[in-house]
Structures are given as C-alpha cells and as structure tokens.
Design an enzyme around this catalytic site. Structure first.
Site, mmCIF file in Angstrom:
data_model
loop_
_atom_site.group_PDB
_atom_site.id
_atom_site.type_symbol
_atom_site.label_atom_id
_atom_site.label_comp_id
_atom_site.label_asym_id
_atom_site.label_seq_id
_atom_site.Cartn_x
_atom_site.Cartn_y
_atom_site.Cartn_z
ATOM 1 N N HIS A 106 0.856 -1.185 0.000
ATOM 2 C CA HIS A 106 0.000 0.000 0.000
ATOM 3 C C HIS A 106 0.888 1.230 0.000
ATOM 4 O O HIS A 106 1.962 1.243 0.611
ATOM 5 C CB HIS A 106 -0.891 0.000 1.254
ATOM 6 C CG HIS A 106 -1.402 1.361 1.633
ATOM 7 N ND1 HIS A 106 -0.775 2.130 2.599
ATOM 8 C CD2 HIS A 106 -2.445 2.088 1.174
ATOM 9 C CE1 HIS A 106 -1.436 3.269 2.735
ATOM 10 N NE2 HIS A 106 -2.451 3.280 1.886
ATOM 11 N N ARG A 110 -0.503 12.591 -0.249
ATOM 12 C CA ARG A 110 -1.672 13.464 -0.297
ATOM 13 C C ARG A 110 -1.339 14.852 0.250
ATOM 14 O O ARG A 110 -0.374 15.041 0.999
ATOM 15 C CB ARG A 110 -2.815 12.859 0.518
ATOM 16 C CG ARG A 110 -2.446 12.644 1.984
ATOM 17 C CD ARG A 110 -3.455 11.782 2.715
ATOM 18 N NE ARG A 110 -3.095 11.601 4.125
ATOM 19 C CZ ARG A 110 -2.282 10.666 4.566
ATOM 20 N NH1 ARG A 110 -1.743 9.802 3.718
ATOM 21 N NH2 ARG A 110 -2.002 10.578 5.851
ATOM 22 N N ARG A 259 -16.543 8.645 -3.670
ATOM 23 C CA ARG A 259 -17.053 7.558 -4.518
ATOM 24 C C ARG A 259 -16.723 6.217 -3.863
ATOM 25 O O ARG A 259 -15.559 5.847 -3.710
ATOM 26 C CB ARG A 259 -16.431 7.647 -5.907
ATOM 27 C CG ARG A 259 -16.940 6.610 -6.895
ATOM 28 C CD ARG A 259 -16.399 6.905 -8.279
ATOM 29 N NE ARG A 259 -16.921 5.977 -9.263
ATOM 30 C CZ ARG A 259 -16.285 4.856 -9.630
ATOM 31 N NH1 ARG A 259 -15.122 4.545 -9.080
ATOM 32 N NH2 ARG A 259 -16.807 4.057 -10.551
#
Length: 302
Positions: A106, A110, A259
């Site tokens: 992973h 950001r 989403r």
C-alpha cells in the site's frame, strides 16, 4: 492560498508512472481507467488492473476533491476547521499479488488545504508506504526499509525513525494484537515548511517503485501450492479488518461523500476467514507471526 497545481500535476504524473511500471512487471494485463465526479465537488480517476499474471488486483487512484464543510472524521481533532471549506489531492494504491510469496503493498501521498474567507487556515502533507508479506523474506524487508531510510535521510537523521515508528503504530490491529505487516513509513500533518515538505512527499512517492519493483522480480515466479494460497486468502482478511475498522482515509472518504467504489478499491478480490485458526507450530505459516510486531529491521537484518 498555497498553489495546489504543482502538487496536483506531480500526483497525476506519479499515477501514470506507477501504472506504466506495474503493467510492465505484470506482463499480461493493463489498467482500465474509470473517471468520476464527486457530487460535492471535484473528482478523480481510478485505475484497476485485474486478473493479471502477477497481480490478482492492482488499484491506484488519483483524486482532487473539495467541499464546503469537513466531515466529522476530520474535525474531531480540529474543531477550528468546522466552518472551513477544503480541498484534498492525493494518490493511493493497493496491490494484491497472485503469488503468496509476493507481499501485498500500500502507498499513499496526499495534500490537504482548508480555506476560510479566501485565506488558507490550515494545510498539511501526508503519506507513506507499507509492506504486508504472507511468507516474509528478510532480504525483501531489509531492502524495503533501506529505501525508506535512504529517501528520508536528506530530510533529517531522525525522520526515518519517527515515521517508521508512526507506521508501526498506525497499522496496528489492536483487536488482534499484531501489526498489519512489516511497516515502512507513515506521516501526517506535515506542515513545517511548504517547499521542504513537498520535496519529502515527492521523495516518498518516487521511492515506492524503488522499494517494490525488486521484490516483484524476486518473488513473482516462485512456485506455490494450495496450502500457500489458502494461507494468503486467510491473511488477506486482516487487511480487510484494518481498512474497515481503523483506516482514517476510508472513513474520511465515506463521510465526505466520496465515490464508494474508488474508496473500497483497496479490498482484495478474494479473501476468507476461518474460525479460531492457528498455524501449525514451527511451520512456514507460523513464522509470519514473529514479523507482526515492531522491530528494528535495519539493525536486526542489516
């Protein structure tokens, strides 16, 4: 306000570069792209590679979303931002290999910005990468942490130590009493100097392929059988447990009206749970559990 465009451009390019490299490593399947819009503002592009020669599923998403009010998951620790508008850009990936000897991985990088009355009232960078093996190999873990250490070194001698510890603490399943894997780097709320912090974000993003590609090369063609496959599926259950119980990014995405399909792309395509499972003593499977605790990998394996 800080200029987000350079960050956005870097992250969009990072997604492209990682997709090219993973398609080459897989050698069979290609990413499909799903463009989406968020009703509250912004959108992104989700890319999924499925049923490849190496990867059963590889998902990597780029998002640039914004809104007029932060969800509770973001304001609980920052009540001063309740009435601020916000924007978040990021790249997040989870790769689930087919071969049980090749670890799941992973990564996330950001940037977040909160604005009130046209002025930035808060900003920070976050991210990291971590490794989740089922059958751990010391040389893979050592390489992974050497890359994490080396990319962090120019930003301070203690940065790797601090962010490695943060990773161990964050990716910890308290109800199981074990870490999700062998760690790596995790950082959040990085807001000391914009130029330096953005440079570190790029170092982490660029370092991911340096850390993971050699492991793919060593493990993707190792022979395995049904026993190893079943253990892999069982251990994938821990990944699901962490993402649904503890992961802050999942919670933020769902609470902010993100989403759902893109948020949950990190889930493995196949997984199983077994009641009160315990591996046979002294088996290859039981060996994993000694790795699911914080350890000084560079000191022990170097």
């Amino acid at each position: 306000m800080e200029d987000i465009d350079p960050i956005r451009n870097y992250l969009a390019d990072l997604q492209d570069r990682i997709c090219v490299a993973i398609e080459a490593a897989d050698g069979q399947s290609r990413f499909t792209e799903d463009l989406w819009s968020r009703p509250g503002g912004g959108g992104g592009r989700t890319r999924i590679l499925s049923e490849g020669a190496v990867f059963e599923r590889a998902g990597i998403g780029f998002s640039d979303v914004h809104g007029q009010q932060l969800p509770p998951s973001a304001t609980t620790a920052r009540p001063g931002l309740i009435d601020a508008s916000w924007r978040a850009v990021g790249v997040s990936l989870v790769f689930h290999p087919r071969n049980p000897y090749l670890p799941t991985t992973h990564a996330n990088v950001r940037y977040f910005q909160a604005v009130r009355d046209g002025k930035t009232v808060a900003w920070w960078f976050g991210g990291g990468f971590d490794l989740t093996p089922f059958y751990p190999f010391d040389e893979d873990i050592l390489h992974w942490h050497r890359v994490a250490h080396d990319l962090s070194q120019p930003f301070g001698a203690d940065r790797y130590i601090a962010y490695k510890r943060w990773c161990d603490d964050y990716f910890y399943l308290a109800h199981r009493g074990e870490t999700r894997g062998v760690g790596g780097l995790f950082f959040d709320d990085l807001q000391s100097d914009f130029t330096t912090d953005f440079a570190y974000l790029r170092a982490v993003g660029d370092g991911f392929l340096t850390a993971y590609l050699p492991i793919i090369g060593r493990r993707k063609d190792m022979p395995y059988g049904e026993r190893e496959r079943e253990f892999q599926l069982y251990r994938r259950g821990r990944y699901v447990e962490f993402n649904l119980v503890y992961d802050r990014g999942t919670l933020f995405g769902l609470q902010s009206g993100g989403r759902t399909e893109s948020i949950l792309m990190s889930m493995p395509p196949r997984v199983r749970w077994e009641y009160c499972y315990s591996p046979e003593p002294d088996s290859a499977e039981s060996r994993l559990y000694d790795y699911l605790r914080p350890r000084d990998w560079l000191q022990e394996l170097g």
